[in-house]
Design a protein around this motif. Structure first.
Motif, PDB file in Angstrom:
ATOM      1  N   PHE A  70      47.210  62.589  43.585  1.00  0.00           N
ATOM      2  CA  PHE A  70      45.838  62.177  43.112  1.00  0.00           C
ATOM      3  C   PHE A  70      45.166  63.371  42.805  1.00  0.00           C
ATOM      4  O   PHE A  70      45.442  64.683  43.435  1.00  0.00           O
ATOM      5  CB  PHE A  70      45.097  61.562  44.031  1.00  0.00           C
ATOM      6  CG  PHE A  70      45.481  60.283  44.638  1.00  0.00           C
ATOM      7  CD1 PHE A  70      45.113  58.984  43.949  1.00  0.00           C
ATOM      8  CD2 PHE A  70      46.330  60.059  45.777  1.00  0.00           C
ATOM      9  CE1 PHE A  70      45.596  57.825  44.415  1.00  0.00           C
ATOM     10  CE2 PHE A  70      46.862  58.900  46.306  1.00  0.00           C
ATOM     11  CZ  PHE A  70      46.327  57.617  45.622  1.00  0.00           C
ATOM     12  N   LEU A  97      37.047  51.686  42.281  1.00  0.00           N
ATOM     13  CA  LEU A  97      37.003  52.837  41.189  1.00  0.00           C
ATOM     14  C   LEU A  97      37.744  52.204  39.986  1.00  0.00           C
ATOM     15  O   LEU A  97      37.243  52.692  38.679  1.00  0.00           O
ATOM     16  CB  LEU A  97      37.981  53.822  41.557  1.00  0.00           C
ATOM     17  CG  LEU A  97      36.930  55.050  42.622  1.00  0.00           C
ATOM     18  CD1 LEU A  97      37.866  55.729  43.428  1.00  0.00           C
ATOM     19  CD2 LEU A  97      35.991  55.948  41.869  1.00  0.00           C
ATOM     20  N   ALA A  98      38.758  51.216  40.102  1.00  0.00           N
ATOM     21  CA  ALA A  98      39.516  50.908  39.031  1.00  0.00           C
ATOM     22  C   ALA A  98      38.692  49.963  38.343  1.00  0.00           C
ATOM     23  O   ALA A  98      38.501  49.898  36.767  1.00  0.00           O
ATOM     24  CB  ALA A  98      40.768  50.262  39.491  1.00  0.00           C
ATOM     25  N   LEU A 117      39.784  52.547  45.848  1.00  0.00           N
ATOM     26  CA  LEU A 117      40.327  52.566  44.799  1.00  0.00           C
ATOM     27  C   LEU A 117      40.338  51.516  43.921  1.00  0.00           C
ATOM     28  O   LEU A 117      40.220  51.441  42.641  1.00  0.00           O
ATOM     29  CB  LEU A 117      41.992  52.904  45.095  1.00  0.00           C
ATOM     30  CG  LEU A 117      42.215  54.379  45.432  1.00  0.00           C
ATOM     31  CD1 LEU A 117      43.857  54.518  45.736  1.00  0.00           C
ATOM     32  CD2 LEU A 117      41.916  55.423  44.735  1.00  0.00           C
ATOM     33  N   CYS A 132      41.182  64.353  42.301  1.00  0.00           N
ATOM     34  CA  CYS A 132      40.161  63.450  42.582  1.00  0.00           C
ATOM     35  C   CYS A 132      38.671  64.573  42.112  1.00  0.00           C
ATOM     36  O   CYS A 132      38.516  65.678  42.678  1.00  0.00           O
ATOM     37  CB  CYS A 132      40.100  63.194  44.161  1.00  0.00           C
ATOM     38  SG  CYS A 132      41.329  62.220  44.794  1.00  0.00           S
ATOM     39  N   VAL A 159      34.333  60.668  44.452  1.00  0.00           N
ATOM     40  CA  VAL A 159      35.306  59.627  45.255  1.00  0.00           C
ATOM     41  C   VAL A 159      34.844  59.427  46.515  1.00  0.00           C
ATOM     42  O   VAL A 159      34.726  58.246  47.219  1.00  0.00           O
ATOM     43  CB  VAL A 159      36.740  60.316  45.434  1.00  0.00           C
ATOM     44  CG1 VAL A 159      37.541  59.357  46.116  1.00  0.00           C
ATOM     45  CG2 VAL A 159      37.460  60.067  44.122  1.00  0.00           C
ATOM     46  N   VAL A 216      38.921  59.835  39.587  1.00  0.00           N
ATOM     47  CA  VAL A 216      40.319  60.003  40.228  1.00  0.00           C
ATOM     48  C   VAL A 216      41.293  59.668  39.219  1.00  0.00           C
ATOM     49  O   VAL A 216      41.249  58.759  38.384  1.00  0.00           O
ATOM     50  CB  VAL A 216      40.396  59.106  41.342  1.00  0.00           C
ATOM     51  CG1 VAL A 216      40.277  57.674  40.998  1.00  0.00           C
ATOM     52  CG2 VAL A 216      41.447  59.303  42.125  1.00  0.00           C
ATOM     53  N   SER A 217      42.297  60.449  39.418  1.00  0.00           N
ATOM     54  CA  SER A 217      43.698  60.211  38.435  1.00  0.00           C
ATOM     55  C   SER A 217      44.768  60.027  39.500  1.00  0.00           C
ATOM     56  O   SER A 217      44.976  60.798  40.798  1.00  0.00           O
ATOM     57  CB  SER A 217      44.173  61.406  37.632  1.00  0.00           C
ATOM     58  OG  SER A 217      43.177  61.338  36.704  1.00  0.00           O
ATOM     59  N   ASN A 220      51.774  53.423  42.564  1.00  0.00           N
ATOM     60  CA  ASN A 220      51.087  54.302  42.786  1.00  0.00           C
ATOM     61  C   ASN A 220      52.116  55.444  43.663  1.00  0.00           C
ATOM     62  O   ASN A 220      52.559  55.001  44.683  1.00  0.00           O
ATOM     63  CB  ASN A 220      49.896  54.206  43.849  1.00  0.00           C
ATOM     64  CG  ASN A 220      49.353  55.287  44.494  1.00  0.00           C
ATOM     65  OD1 ASN A 220      49.308  56.249  43.978  1.00  0.00           O
ATOM     66  ND2 ASN A 220      48.858  55.016  45.539  1.00  0.00           N
ATOM     67  N   MET A 239      39.208  55.178  37.172  1.00  0.00           N
ATOM     68  CA  MET A 239      40.370  55.606  37.654  1.00  0.00           C
ATOM     69  C   MET A 239      41.430  55.933  36.377  1.00  0.00           C
ATOM     70  O   MET A 239      41.438  55.205  35.381  1.00  0.00           O
ATOM     71  CB  MET A 239      41.163  54.541  38.246  1.00  0.00           C
ATOM     72  CG  MET A 239      42.526  54.785  38.986  1.00  0.00           C
ATOM     73  SD  MET A 239      43.266  53.779  39.992  1.00  0.00           S
ATOM     74  CE  MET A 239      41.985  53.587  41.375  1.00  0.00           C
ATOM     75  N   CYS A 287      37.519  60.874  34.310  1.00  0.00           N
ATOM     76  CA  CYS A 287      37.681  59.546  35.373  1.00  0.00           C
ATOM     77  C   CYS A 287      37.331  60.586  36.525  1.00  0.00           C
ATOM     78  O   CYS A 287      37.367  61.629  36.957  1.00  0.00           O
ATOM     79  CB  CYS A 287      38.887  59.088  35.549  1.00  0.00           C
ATOM     80  SG  CYS A 287      38.987  57.738  33.897  1.00  0.00           S
TER      81      CYS A 287
END
Length: 259
Positions: free
Chosen positions: A191, A218-219, A215, A193, A197, A149-150, A187, A224, A147
């Motif tokens: 993160f 991204l989801a 965000l 990234c 991003v 971003v985590s 959250n 994400m 992904c």
């Protein structure tokens, strides 16, 4: 991998302290909470930091500009103005402090430091929360996810006892002291990234809140990943939070002290 830290907000909910200093500089055990966060990263080999400054940024800049001398033993010869370092207790850190604006939102702040990060993955967090999160494991999980971003997901405990009440008789059917919140993951602000991003944050727009459109999009795009953390995490939002964290530190029961 560099770690980016948001440290530019006004910290209004902790106004008892932040009228003089920025929130990340409020102390736990005689050290700014920002230092505690950086020590956690450093424990996992992350020693290069980019700090997004704003409100009372000069406090952060002066702290790190004089950090070396404040953390070493020295002899000053006043006859010739020479300084001799006797024993160095400083950190092996490289700290870049960037003026990202006084009123800039988190997305705008992150966009403003892009040039100091380069086209490489980076870590990101807020300057007001401590955790015993395993940074190395979070990076490993992020890389496996594929992904962009985590984020670290955390399920907080409730603050109050929960009651189930019979509305007809007003009898309490069950009671549970401080249950696990509303059972939703939140959250926790740590993160990992990819440079992709930055594509979700428009240029020259300081009103962008990172936690909103970037965000959220991204989801929606399936980019994400959640790294679930079940250990310790606590933000410092109020004076009570600061008191509790200091008490934990003073008693030697600070779970975030992994170094």
């Amino acid at each position: 991998m560099k770690a980016v830290l948001f440290a530019g907000g006004f910290g209004t909910r902790l106004s008892e302290a932040t009228n003089l200093i920025p929130k990340p500089m409020v102390e736990i055990g005689g050290k700014p909470i920002l230092w505690h966060i950086m020590k956690t990263y450093s424990h996992y080999g992350v020693n290069e930091f980019v700090i997004c400054c704003g409100y009372k940024q000069y406090v952060i800049k002066e702290y790190f500009a004089n950090y070396f001398r404040h953390n070493c033993d020295m002899t000053v010869d006043l006859s010739n103005n020479s300084v001799k370092v006797l024993d160095n207790h400083s950190e092996n850190w490289k700290v870049t402090m960037v003026d990202t604006g006084l009123y800039t939102q988190t997305g705008g702040r992150l966009k403003r430091v892009q040039k100091y990060i380069g086209n490489e993955p980076f870590l990101l967090t807020y300057g007001d929360g401590v955790s015993d999160i395993n940074i190395a494991e979070s990076i490993k999980a992020h890389e496996a996810s594929g992904c962009a971003v985590s984020l670290t997901a955390y399920k907080p405990g409730g603050k109050f006892g929960a009651l189930q009440i019979d509305l007809g008789s007003d009898k309490v059917l069950s009671f549970q002291e401080k249950p696990d919140g509303d059972r939703n993951w939140i959250n926790a602000g740590y993160f990992v990234c990819e440079p992709e991003v930055f594509d979700y944050i428009p240029e020259n727009d300081d009103t962008v809140i990172f936690e909103r459109k970037p965000l959220e999009q991204l989801a929606k795009d399936g980019k994400m990943h959640a790294y679930r953390h079940t250990g310790f995490w606590k933000p410092m939002d109020t004076l009570r939070d600061n008191t509790e964290l200091n008490e934990m530190w003073d008693k030697g029961i600070a779970p975030w002290k992994v170094w």
